[in-house]
Design a protein around this motif. Structure first.
Motif, PDB file in Angstrom:
ATOM      1  N   ASP A 123     -53.440 -23.597  30.984  1.00 41.50           N
ATOM      2  CA  ASP A 123     -52.300 -24.321  30.431  1.00 41.50           C
ATOM      3  C   ASP A 123     -52.700 -24.771  29.030  1.00 41.50           C
ATOM      4  OD1 ASP A 123     -50.412 -26.168  29.658  1.00 41.50           O
ATOM      5  OD2 ASP A 123     -50.305 -27.162  31.608  1.00 41.50           O
ATOM      6  N   GLU A 124     -51.998 -24.284  28.009  1.00 45.69           N
ATOM      7  CA  GLU A 124     -52.393 -24.571  26.625  1.00 45.69           C
ATOM      8  C   GLU A 124     -52.289 -26.055  26.270  1.00 45.69           C
ATOM      9  OE1 GLU A 124     -47.964 -23.708  26.339  1.00 45.69           O
ATOM     10  OE2 GLU A 124     -49.704 -22.963  27.475  1.00 45.69           O
ATOM     11  N   LYS A 125     -51.635 -26.840  27.108  1.00 43.07           N
ATOM     12  CA  LYS A 125     -51.520 -28.278  26.861  1.00 43.07           C
ATOM     13  C   LYS A 125     -52.544 -29.090  27.657  1.00 43.07           C
ATOM     14  CE  LYS A 125     -46.593 -28.088  25.738  1.00 43.07           C
ATOM     15  NZ  LYS A 125     -45.236 -28.601  26.044  1.00 43.07           N
ATOM     16  N   SER A 126     -53.434 -28.386  28.358  1.00 42.76           N
ATOM     17  CA  SER A 126     -54.399 -29.084  29.226  1.00 42.76           C
ATOM     18  C   SER A 126     -55.809 -28.544  29.026  1.00 42.76           C
ATOM     19  CB  SER A 126     -53.978 -28.938  30.699  1.00 42.76           C
ATOM     20  OG  SER A 126     -52.713 -29.505  30.913  1.00 42.76           O
ATOM     21  N   ASP A 159     -57.046 -34.048  29.265  1.00 42.71           N
ATOM     22  CA  ASP A 159     -56.375 -32.771  29.019  1.00 42.71           C
ATOM     23  C   ASP A 159     -55.592 -32.850  27.723  1.00 42.71           C
ATOM     24  OD1 ASP A 159     -57.395 -32.262  31.482  1.00 42.71           O
ATOM     25  OD2 ASP A 159     -55.483 -32.320  32.548  1.00 42.71           O
ATOM     26  N   SER A 181     -49.561 -18.583  22.886  1.00 43.82           N
ATOM     27  CA  SER A 181     -50.131 -19.834  22.365  1.00 43.82           C
ATOM     28  C   SER A 181     -51.454 -19.652  21.635  1.00 43.82           C
ATOM     29  CB  SER A 181     -50.344 -20.817  23.524  1.00 43.82           C
ATOM     30  OG  SER A 181     -49.147 -21.081  24.192  1.00 43.82           O
ATOM     31  N   GLU A 223     -53.735 -30.671  24.075  1.00 42.32           N
ATOM     32  CA  GLU A 223     -53.230 -29.456  23.443  1.00 42.32           C
ATOM     33  C   GLU A 223     -54.260 -28.916  22.463  1.00 42.32           C
ATOM     34  OE1 GLU A 223     -49.325 -29.688  21.837  1.00 42.32           O
ATOM     35  OE2 GLU A 223     -48.607 -31.081  23.366  1.00 42.32           O
ATOM     36  N   LYS A 246     -52.676 -22.782  34.564  1.00 41.65           N
ATOM     37  CA  LYS A 246     -51.222 -22.851  34.673  1.00 41.65           C
ATOM     38  C   LYS A 246     -50.816 -22.971  36.147  1.00 41.65           C
ATOM     39  CE  LYS A 246     -50.689 -19.614  30.798  1.00 41.65           C
ATOM     40  NZ  LYS A 246     -50.283 -18.246  30.441  1.00 41.65           N
ATOM     41  N   ARG A 247     -49.626 -23.473  36.343  1.00 36.51           N
ATOM     42  CA  ARG A 247     -49.101 -23.562  37.709  1.00 36.51           C
ATOM     43  C   ARG A 247     -48.949 -22.160  38.293  1.00 36.51           C
ATOM     44  NH1 ARG A 247     -44.056 -27.391  38.375  1.00 36.51           N
ATOM     45  NH2 ARG A 247     -45.713 -28.810  37.669  1.00 36.51           N
TER      46      ARG A 247
END
Length: 538
Positions: free
Chosen positions: A121-124, A147, A215, A149, A170-171
């Motif tokens: 996850d690019e934000k975590s 976490d 990303s 970005e 990612k989820r």
């Protein structure tokens, strides 16, 4: 079989050649091998290093202080590799120190990093490892407290090569604690022994997609070539280019030098033949048998740097070579003894930015060269600046330092300042990529501090008044307008017409960055060259 939570490291081998077996993917370390259980459903072999117990090196000092042999001091490391074939691909799960059992060059070098970028996850993100392409390349690791970005890590997409990353997946990925760097993909998951093939198959699918480009597309700009086989092949092309006297071969200093103290340069087999600038031909002419040149010869040969106090420092010629090789839609570059792969789109983007950099309309004298006591010499930057200022009515600010609390030391406002507010920063071309990178950074830092720091402007005005009372108001204390100023990068030793196209690639990157940063702040930016000319005999 019981399911347990495990931390695993996975590698993917390059396609095996005919006749190559699992064991050929290992180093020469002694190992025992074990076949898979009949009911495992795994096509593979387990290799375990034959390890012995050793006493730690610090044990003897403990014996000495106690006067007796201390028992139960022992080191024992365990290493294992599970090699398995899944859908025609070969994977390696490593355990303990097992990564040292596999021959790294035989595995896909971007498998770990690319798979991590496709699953994170690019934000975590938790941490990033970077290799910054400067005149002296810097490696650094940044770790966030929570976490974050990608922007939190201050990555410079023009100069930073991403080496490793960790974070939250990612989820839907179904893995935890993801980390990837170069060939290694690390993760945690609940599993049982029979799950190894399906894990490898699933993770291969993550590697094969292009999700990261949404990303993290910038990671393809510049990548270090790691695999030994590719480096060996590139070195063969490099040796051929040197042997053929390819005009693209450039020998340059791999780090910043004190140019005002440098007398000149020479090479192995002609150490006393000091020349004022580094000429690639001067090195090639010393090689006795070009037809039998080897990369080991390039590494053994030396570039000698002679200073005015008769001190000599030296660098491996291999480390001093700059050379670009076109390879399909990629360009391979050797710089500071390391090979890099540069994406063609990135090169085009840099070229487009450079097209916007104008050639300065200012007049500058040529740089003087002459022979003295049998040695070739070139005018120093300091002497050149004095002469250029006198010839054209520029204000001489070379070595006139201004104090600021925004840098670790005092800085120059510029080397030459014109009455029309053109701020000229000067550097010799002979310094190569290292000196030029310093030049572009120097110009950018000085302009930005002048624009944003009133205390700096006040001190600069004092320095300017000491140079010439009429120069003081060229830097107003208040209401400074960046649009009134032009930042000029003057490079000594080459004419303006060919200057931009002949810059080393990483110097082009740094010039592009300086141009974009300065123009976004409203400054005008230009570049100029000053060719050499024989000094007139009085």
């Amino acid at each position: 079989m019981a399911r347990t939570y495990r931390r695993l490291n996975l590698f993917m081998a390059k396609p095996l050649v005919d006749g190559q077996a699992f064991g050929d993917l290992l180093t020469d370390a002694p190992v025992d091998n074990y076949p898979m259980a009949d009911n495992s459903g795994i096509d593979g072999v387990l290799y375990v290093k034959q390890s012995t117990e050793t006493r730690p090196s610090w044990g003897s000092v403990l014996d000495d202080v106690t006067g007796r042999v201390i028992p139960n001091l022992a080191n024992r490391s365990s290493s294992a590799v599970l090699l398995l074939r899944v859908d025609g691909d070969v994977f390696a799960f490593t355990f303990g120190y097992g990564r040292f059992l596999i021959e790294q060059s035989l595995f896909v070098q971007d498998f770990g990093l690319r798979t991590a970028l496709n699953t994170l996850d690019e934000k975590s993100l938790r941490s990033v490892d970077l290799h910054t392409l400067e005149d002296q390349p810097v490696q650094k690791k940044s770790q966030a407290a929570r976490d974050s970005e990608v922007g939190v890590f201050g990555i410079d997409i023009l100069r930073d090569v991403l080496r490793a990353v960790t974070g939250v997946p990612k989820r839907g990925v179904g893995l935890t604690q993801i980390a990837g760097g170069d060939a290694t993909f690390s993760f945690s998951t609940e599993m049982e022994a029979a799950d190894f093939p399906e894990l490898a198959r699933r993770i291969k699918g993550y590697y094969a997609n292009d999700d990261y480009k949404t990303s993290f597309s910038w990671v393809d700009n510049v990548r270090k070539v790691k695999d030994d086989a590719s480096i060996d092949a590139l070195n063969v092309q490099l040796v051929r280019a040197v042997s053929a006297r390819n005009p693209g071969i450039m020998v340059t200093l791999p780090e910043i030098g004190a140019w005002d103290t440098i007398l000149g340069f020479s090479f192995t087999r002609n150490k006393d033949g000091v020349r004022p600038v580094i000429q690639t031909a001067d090195y090639i002419d010393t090689i006795p048998d070009l037809a039998n040149l080897t990369v080991d010869g390039l590494k053994r040969d030396r570039l000698f740097v002679h200073d005015v106090d008769s001190n000599i420092t030296e660098h491996s010629v291999y480390r001093c070579i700059y050379f670009e090789i076109a390879d399909g839609d990629k360009t391979k570059i050797i710089f500071d003894g390391k090979w890099y792969e540069v994406d063609a789109t990135f090169i085009s983007r840099i070229a487009a930015t450079l097209d916007l950099v104008q050639i300065s309309t200012l007049s500058f004298p040529a740089v003087e060269v002459w022979d003295e006591e049998g040695k070739s010499k070139i005018e120093s930057e300091g002497d050149y600046n004095i002469r250029a200022a006198a010839a054209h009515g520029y204000f001489l600010l070379d070595k006139k330092l201004v104090k600021t609390n925004r840098t670790t030391s005092s800085i120059e406002l510029c080397d030459l300042l014109t009455p029309a507010k053109e701020m000229v920063h000067v550097k010799h071309r002979k310094g190569g990529s290292a000196g030029l990178s310093h030049l572009f950074a120097q110009g950018g830092v000085a302009a930005e501090i002048m624009l944003g720091d009133k205390a700096f402007r006040k001190k600069a005005r004092t320095v300017l008044r000491g140079v010439d009372p009429t120069a003081r108001d060229l830097v107003p204390l208040d209401n400074l307008r960046s649009a009134d100023y032009e930042i000029v990068f003057l490079i000594l030793g080459e004419g303006s017409a060919t200057l931009k196209q002949n810059l080393p690639f990483f110097s082009k990157v740094n010039l592009s960055k300086a141009f974009e940063n300065l123009t976004q702040r409203g400054f005008r930016v230009s570049i100029a060259g000053a060719p050499t000319t024989p000094r007139a005999i009085p």
